[in-house]
Design a protein around this motif. Sequence first.
Motif, PDB file in Angstrom:
ATOM      1  N   MET A 222       0.833  -1.211   0.000  1.00 61.40           N
ATOM      2  CA  MET A 222       0.000   0.000   0.000  1.00 61.40           C
ATOM      3  C   MET A 222       0.863   1.255   0.000  1.00 61.40           C
ATOM      4  SD  MET A 222      -3.391  -0.782   0.294  1.00 61.40           S
ATOM      5  CE  MET A 222      -4.151   0.514   1.264  1.00 61.40           C
ATOM      6  N   ALA A 223       2.057   1.160   0.587  1.00 52.97           N
ATOM      7  CA  ALA A 223       2.927   2.331   0.703  1.00 52.97           C
ATOM      8  C   ALA A 223       3.879   2.469  -0.473  1.00 52.97           C
ATOM      9  CB  ALA A 223       3.722   2.261   2.004  1.00 52.97           C
ATOM     10  N   VAL A 224       4.258   1.363  -1.103  1.00 56.46           N
ATOM     11  CA  VAL A 224       5.348   1.428  -2.084  1.00 56.46           C
ATOM     12  C   VAL A 224       4.900   1.181  -3.520  1.00 56.46           C
ATOM     13  CG1 VAL A 224       7.060   0.746  -0.381  1.00 56.46           C
ATOM     14  CG2 VAL A 224       5.915  -1.024  -1.710  1.00 56.46           C
TER      15      VAL A 224
ATOM     16  N   GLU B 168     -10.962  -2.514   8.333  1.00 58.66           N
ATOM     17  CA  GLU B 168     -12.411  -2.569   8.571  1.00 58.66           C
ATOM     18  C   GLU B 168     -13.095  -1.207   8.426  1.00 58.66           C
ATOM     19  OE1 GLU B 168     -14.323  -5.046   8.915  1.00 58.66           O
ATOM     20  OE2 GLU B 168     -12.942  -6.710   9.246  1.00 58.66           O
ATOM     21  N   PHE B 169     -12.401  -0.126   8.786  1.00 58.61           N
ATOM     22  CA  PHE B 169     -13.053   1.180   8.826  1.00 58.61           C
ATOM     23  C   PHE B 169     -12.694   2.071   7.640  1.00 58.61           C
ATOM     24  CE2 PHE B 169     -13.431  -0.250  13.159  1.00 58.61           C
ATOM     25  CZ  PHE B 169     -14.670   0.227  13.547  1.00 58.61           C
ATOM     26  N   ARG B 170     -11.820   1.598   6.766  1.00 57.50           N
ATOM     27  CA  ARG B 170     -11.381   2.426   5.653  1.00 57.50           C
ATOM     28  C   ARG B 170     -12.545   2.860   4.758  1.00 57.50           C
ATOM     29  NH1 ARG B 170      -9.518   2.651   0.478  1.00 57.50           N
ATOM     30  NH2 ARG B 170      -7.576   3.828   0.181  1.00 57.50           N
ATOM     31  N   SER B 171     -13.473   1.962   4.535  1.00 55.88           N
ATOM     32  CA  SER B 171     -14.580   2.239   3.604  1.00 55.88           C
ATOM     33  C   SER B 171     -15.775   2.919   4.267  1.00 55.88           C
ATOM     34  CB  SER B 171     -15.049   0.924   2.960  1.00 55.88           C
ATOM     35  OG  SER B 171     -15.533   0.028   3.950  1.00 55.88           O
TER      36      SER B 171
ATOM     37  N   ARG C 283      -6.628   8.082   4.020  1.00 57.44           N
ATOM     38  CA  ARG C 283      -5.170   8.160   4.115  1.00 57.44           C
ATOM     39  C   ARG C 283      -4.695   7.693   5.491  1.00 57.44           C
ATOM     40  NH1 ARG C 283      -4.843  12.918   2.730  1.00 57.44           N
ATOM     41  NH2 ARG C 283      -4.764  13.934   4.777  1.00 57.44           N
ATOM     42  N   ASN C 284      -5.386   8.093   6.535  1.00 55.58           N
ATOM     43  CA  ASN C 284      -5.021   7.647   7.885  1.00 55.58           C
ATOM     44  C   ASN C 284      -5.206   6.138   8.038  1.00 55.58           C
ATOM     45  OD1 ASN C 284      -4.384  10.252   8.689  1.00 55.58           O
ATOM     46  ND2 ASN C 284      -6.447  10.685   9.464  1.00 55.58           N
ATOM     47  N   CYS C 285      -6.254   5.603   7.434  1.00 50.45           N
ATOM     48  CA  CYS C 285      -6.461   4.160   7.479  1.00 50.45           C
ATOM     49  C   CYS C 285      -5.357   3.426   6.715  1.00 50.45           C
ATOM     50  CB  CYS C 285      -7.829   3.801   6.899  1.00 50.45           C
ATOM     51  SG  CYS C 285      -9.221   4.250   7.962  1.00 50.45           S
TER      52      CYS C 285
END
Length: 331
Positions: A32-34, A101-104, A113-115
Amino acid sequence: MELTTFWFIIIAVLWVGYLVLEGFDFGVGMLMAVMAKGERERRALISTIGPVWDGNEVWLLVAGGATFAAFPEWYATLFSGFYLPLLLILIGLIVRIIGIEFRSKRDEPSWRRNCDIAIVFGSVVPALLWGVALANIVRGVPIDADGEYVGGFFTLLNPYGLLGGLVTLTVFLVHGAFFVGLKTEGEIRERAIKLGLRVGVVAGALAVAFIVWTGLAQDSLAVWILGGLAAVAFVLGMASAVAGRDGWAFTGTAFSIALVVATLFTGLFPDVMPSSLDAAWSLTTTNAASTPYTLKIMSWVAVIFTPIVIGYQSWSYWVFRRRISLNHIPA
């Protein structure tokens, strides 16, 4: 076979299952980061592990429960002596769950972005610290005559332990990249394979150094054989990725992880936590075990329910076997 040996093998198998399955979850989280470009690609990456990541974590719960029941002295020393790294791992796993779980739940870019940060953090920290912990267990830690760990957190941050952490971190990233290559199609698949191959060169070098160090320290033919097979499996996985054989590439990294874990547990046996202060103070499969009656009852439970759990999880992987493309992700 003695029941203590049988349960040592069972716990080793549970760790193999956990690190092989959760390993690609960690790898996808780090991607997700790279690698991810844009919201749709990040959602595609999460979708590859969405149906299976929580089931993969069950292996850790069972491994911990089996250790507690079969070898309570091992469990007590391990979870008290390794309290801080295990706490950090637990925090990482919890944070990652929250991110997934909470991203969506909200559409704000800052929320997602925080998720995403939580998912990356919750993937990197366990991927690194599991390697550090397992390497230190095999290397030996300061355990006194009462079976208590008398070192500190920084005792675990020795060169061998840190090398073990770097191996799991990089190998899991490669494993996750090849899993994304197996589960996706189009440009995202191609970039995942390319990234996996680039990181694989570094991961392979680190893994060979770790295997050689372990073989020299343990002085066991079985350790050398298993370690050599792990290296061969990793090379074959890399070669399969180059040839475009996504399934075999993922299988190669899966077998390499399984064989490295088998190497560590083979070098560890018959100890479960060697003492670096005095070999006589080491915890073994004999002096750390539960009563024979407890082990007998546990064995019957394992024989009955383990095939059911494995069968159900295998079925779930079969149901969600199809590839994902960006066309499947709505704008």
